[in-house]
Scaffold this active site. Structure first.
Site, PDB file in Angstrom:
ATOM      1  N   ASP A   5     -51.927  43.669 -49.417  1.00 34.47           N
ATOM      2  CA  ASP A   5     -50.242  43.370 -48.276  1.00 34.47           C
ATOM      3  C   ASP A   5     -50.331  42.143 -48.579  1.00 34.47           C
ATOM      4  O   ASP A   5     -49.710  41.464 -47.513  1.00 34.47           O
ATOM      5  CB  ASP A   5     -50.790  44.236 -47.223  1.00 34.47           C
ATOM      6  N   LYS A  44     -49.979  52.470 -51.053  1.00 32.05           N
ATOM      7  CA  LYS A  44     -50.418  53.128 -49.727  1.00 32.05           C
ATOM      8  C   LYS A  44     -49.393  53.569 -49.089  1.00 32.05           C
ATOM      9  O   LYS A  44     -48.063  52.748 -48.380  1.00 32.05           O
ATOM     10  CB  LYS A  44     -51.604  52.524 -49.185  1.00 32.05           C
ATOM     11  N   CYS A  79     -54.518  45.910 -41.578  1.00 25.78           N
ATOM     12  CA  CYS A  79     -55.187  46.307 -42.891  1.00 25.78           C
ATOM     13  C   CYS A  79     -55.812  45.841 -44.071  1.00 25.78           C
ATOM     14  O   CYS A  79     -56.834  46.614 -44.174  1.00 25.78           O
ATOM     15  CB  CYS A  79     -54.022  46.501 -43.915  1.00 25.78           C
TER      16      CYS A  79
END
Length: 191
Positions: free
Chosen positions: A10, A99, A141
């Site tokens: 991310d 995702k 994350c």
């Protein structure tokens, strides 16, 4: 061929200074990850990026977020801030996993690549046994991706200088959880 993979989690403008859900030091992490990969790409048999790619994640988005289970709108699919950070333009990842289209999607293992393979499938097909995890945010994350990697049986490390938490307290909590689960915490310079 190395059986180690690098999971770049991310590293997107949405999580950097100026984004919708900025992490202090996010832009620095993006630049440091890019420099690390440029210098050490030969250490990895596979480089995988993950991206928050929200379409309709339900209660994950809130106009009155609690910053624990609900958040301001961020990582919106097809938006510029959901793209990889510009610092990663030359990363040349082998696989991209998206995702969180219709859920929280905290872990890279919740997503899939462009042909529908899960991150677990991608890693197993490449005969990966060990993973290094970097990116944003360490307390969310990165943590969930590393915990899932360990649960899936991969020897897992978080490179602590190539990530940043949402807050110092949440970072400390993440370190405790990761250590208890058997994930190694180490700076990239220790390699």
């Amino acid at each position: 061929m190395s059986t180690r993979a690098l999971l770049v989690v991310d590293v997107q403008p949405t999580f950097c200074e100026g984004g919708e859900l900025p992490v202090d030091g996010g832009n620095r992490v993006a630049q440091d990850v890019a420099a690390y990969v440029a210098a050490h790409r030969d250490r990895y048999g596979l480089v995988v990026t993950t991206q928050d790619w929200h379409i309709d994640p339900g209660e994950h988005f809130s106009s009155e977020p609690d910053f624990v289970n609900s958040w301001p709108v961020h990582g919106v699919a097809e938006s510029p801030n959901a793209a990889l950070h510009p610092a990663l333009a030359d990363l040349a990842a082998d696989v991209a996993v998206r995702k969180g289209q219709y859920d929280h999607g905290y872990s890279g293992f919740d997503g899939a690549d462009e042909v529908g393979r899960s991150l677990d499938q991608v890693l197993r097909e490449a005969d990966v046994r060990e993973v290094d995890v970097v990116g944003l945010a360490e307390s969310h994350c990165v943590k969930f991706t590393a915990l899932d990697a360990e649960r899936h049986g991969f020897e897992t490390r978080v490179l602590t200088d190539l990530t940043a938490p949402v807050s110092a307290e949440q970072g400390e909590q993440a370190h405790r959880e990761l250590t208890e689960a058997g994930v190694e915490l180490t700076p990239s310079t220790a390699r």
